[in-house]
Design a protein around this motif. Structure first.
Motif, short mmCIF file in Angstrom:
data_model
loop_
_atom_site.label_atom_id
_atom_site.label_comp_id
_atom_site.label_asym_id
_atom_site.label_seq_id
_atom_site.Cartn_x
_atom_site.Cartn_y
_atom_site.Cartn_z
N ASN A 213 -14.95 -16.74 136.99
CA ASN A 213 -15.48 -17.18 135.71
C ASN A 213 -16.96 -17.51 135.91
O ASN A 213 -17.30 -18.43 136.66
CB ASN A 213 -14.72 -18.41 135.18
CG ASN A 213 -15.00 -18.66 133.71
OD1 ASN A 213 -16.13 -18.49 133.24
ND2 ASN A 213 -13.97 -19.09 132.98
N TYR A 217 -18.45 -24.33 133.64
CA TYR A 217 -17.51 -25.21 132.96
C TYR A 217 -16.14 -24.55 132.82
O TYR A 217 -15.10 -25.21 132.94
CB TYR A 217 -18.06 -25.62 131.60
CG TYR A 217 -19.34 -26.41 131.70
CD1 TYR A 217 -19.32 -27.76 132.06
CD2 TYR A 217 -20.57 -25.81 131.46
CE1 TYR A 217 -20.50 -28.49 132.18
CE2 TYR A 217 -21.76 -26.53 131.59
CZ TYR A 217 -21.71 -27.86 131.94
OH TYR A 217 -22.88 -28.58 132.06
N GLY A 218 -16.15 -23.24 132.62
CA GLY A 218 -14.88 -22.52 132.57
C GLY A 218 -14.20 -22.50 133.93
O GLY A 218 -12.98 -22.68 134.03
N GLU A 220 -14.67 -24.69 136.29
CA GLU A 220 -14.22 -26.05 136.57
C GLU A 220 -12.89 -26.32 135.90
O GLU A 220 -12.01 -26.96 136.48
CB GLU A 220 -15.26 -27.08 136.11
CG GLU A 220 -14.85 -28.51 136.47
CD GLU A 220 -15.85 -29.55 135.98
OE1 GLU A 220 -16.16 -30.46 136.76
OE2 GLU A 220 -16.31 -29.43 134.83
N LYS A 221 -12.70 -25.82 134.69
CA LYS A 221 -11.42 -25.99 133.99
C LYS A 221 -10.29 -25.34 134.78
O LYS A 221 -9.20 -25.92 134.92
CB LYS A 221 -11.51 -25.40 132.59
CG LYS A 221 -10.24 -25.59 131.76
CD LYS A 221 -10.41 -25.02 130.36
CE LYS A 221 -9.12 -25.18 129.55
NZ LYS A 221 -9.27 -24.62 128.18
N ASN A 223 -10.27 -24.91 137.99
CA ASN A 223 -10.07 -25.77 139.16
C ASN A 223 -9.28 -27.02 138.83
O ASN A 223 -8.42 -27.45 139.61
CB ASN A 223 -11.43 -26.15 139.76
CG ASN A 223 -11.93 -25.15 140.78
OD1 ASN A 223 -11.62 -25.26 141.96
ND2 ASN A 223 -12.68 -24.16 140.32
N LEU A 224 -9.54 -27.62 137.68
CA LEU A 224 -8.80 -28.82 137.28
C LEU A 224 -7.33 -28.51 137.06
O LEU A 224 -6.46 -29.32 137.38
CB LEU A 224 -9.42 -29.42 136.01
CG LEU A 224 -10.81 -30.05 136.20
CD1 LEU A 224 -11.41 -30.44 134.84
CD2 LEU A 224 -10.74 -31.26 137.11
N GLN A 225 -7.04 -27.33 136.56
CA GLN A 225 -5.64 -26.92 136.41
C GLN A 225 -4.97 -26.78 137.78
O GLN A 225 -3.81 -27.19 137.96
CB GLN A 225 -5.57 -25.60 135.65
CG GLN A 225 -5.97 -25.69 134.19
CD GLN A 225 -6.06 -24.34 133.52
OE1 GLN A 225 -6.09 -23.29 134.17
NE2 GLN A 225 -6.10 -24.34 132.19
N GLU A 228 -4.24 -30.30 139.19
CA GLU A 228 -3.07 -30.90 138.53
C GLU A 228 -1.78 -30.33 139.11
O GLU A 228 -0.81 -31.05 139.34
CB GLU A 228 -3.14 -30.63 137.02
CG GLU A 228 -1.98 -31.24 136.24
CD GLU A 228 -2.06 -30.97 134.76
OE1 GLU A 228 -1.11 -31.33 134.03
OE2 GLU A 228 -3.07 -30.38 134.30
#
Length: 355
Positions: A213, A217-218, A220-221, A223-225, A228
């Motif tokens: 990506n 910011y995309g 990072e999203k 990565n955050l998934q 989790e």
């Protein structure tokens, strides 16, 4: 598994048969000692069950074949040994970021570099901390017997599908090359990839599987998934074995084939009046920090034993903190410690008061 006939099999061949029992019909690999018998076994067996075997031109090619096959929702596996596993790291990080299920087998050998073909545990950091770039993790399983390797191979495919995450079976040349009687359980294969697999967009909206990506910011999203998901894995999939720990005053921590060796050390120490127990991590990621921490409350000394310079030792110290003394004994470059020498070093820590 009562009444199931046991079969004498070499460790890597038993892993191959277990993978087939678990529904794996796709294998890509490149020869490297000491895991060549697994590649050879899959070359023979997969055509017999309607599967696909390809010898890739390199480990880099093999891991990317795994990537493509996983993306279309097929159960897929590859195997290699330490230098080959290093070559696979970029592809593994792609597979992890794309959230695809795949099973890897690393039969560790001596290193660094080309090293030798003897058994070692020097790949622990690479396996458990993410050997490629980025913030990703593999589920890592460390069997100590051939039978356990069978059971964990079957589990590996289920965990890979459950979490859409690559799973690594981490063994060394001892377990890979030894022969033991094993039994194969009946396996109920059930997994649903209908919501994500690339099976052609006829009758449904198109799907995209990617580990890329350009927008930070995309990415990072994404990565955050991943983070989790890893927290869920850490909550639900921790596995370990305790051996004679109920009254233990001294604890040995070891995994894989060294964990097996240390069971003999515990028995020998008990015969000499030392109340020693064994804690054996089975999942190396997620690491069993909490159960080890609880045992640290009860013992005066922990000895970590590895066929490395002390890589799992760092996780042991994280689990134990300042609760008790932690010592280390290790051999490197393919040298396998004997029960006698481990016991001798354990007694040196106990009787010299170094702990």
């Amino acid at each position: 598994m009562n009444g199931v006939k046991k079969i004498m099999m070499k460790g890597v061949e038993a892993i191959g048969e277990a993978a087939i029992k678990a529904g794996c019909r796709n294998y890509y690999g490149y020869p490297i000692t000491p895991q060549n018998e697994l590649t050879e076994y899959m070359a023979k067996r997969l055509p017999e069950v309607g599967g696909i075997f390809l010898q890739a031109e390199s480990e880099v090619a093999a891991v990317n074949m795994v990537y493509g096959t996983a993306a279309v929702g097929k159960r897929v596996m590859t195997s290699t040994s330490s230098p080959g596993f290093s070559l696979m790291q970029e592809g593994i990080s792609y597979i992890a970021c794309a959230q695809l299920p795949a099973v890897f087998v690393n039969v560790m050998r001596g290193g660094p570099g080309l090293g030798d073909i003897q058994p070692s545990q020097g790949d622990y950091f690479q396996a458990t901390k993410g050997g490629g770039h980025g913030d990703y993790r593999l589920i890592v399983l460390g069997p100590s017997t051939v039978q356990e390797a069978v059971e964990l191979t079957i589990l590996a495919f289920d965990l890979a599908d459950k979490y859409r995450n690559p799973v690594l079976i981490l063994i060394d040349g001892l377990i890979g090359q030894m022969m033991e009687p094993v039994e194969f359980p009946d396996v109920q294969i059930s997994y649903d990839n209908s919501s994500w697999a690339l099976t052609g967009a006829s009758g449904r909206p198109p799907r995209v599987i990617t580990s890329f990506n350009i927008d930070p910011y995309g990415l990072e999203k994404m990565n955050l998934q991943l983070q989790e998901k890893y927290r869920k894995i850490e909550q639900n999939e921790v596995r370990w074995e305790e051996f004679m720990t109920d009254d233990a005053e001294i604890l040995i921590v070891a995994y894989g084939s060294v964990g097996r060796i240390c069971k003999s050390v515990v028995k020998m120490a008990r015969e000499e009046g030392l109340k020693v127990g064994l804690f054996r991590p089975i999942t190396l990621y997620p690491y069993p920090y909490e159960p080890l921490s609880k045992l640290a409350d009860k013992v005066s000394l922990i000895l970590t034993v590895e066929m490395s310079s002390g890589q799992m030792l760092e996780d042991v110290k994280l689990a134990v903190g300042q609760k008790t003394d932690v010592e280390f004994y290790g051999r490197m470059a393919g040298v396998v410690p004997s029960p006698e020498e481990i016991l001798q070093h354990l007694k040196s820590f106990v009787f010299t008061g170094r702990h």
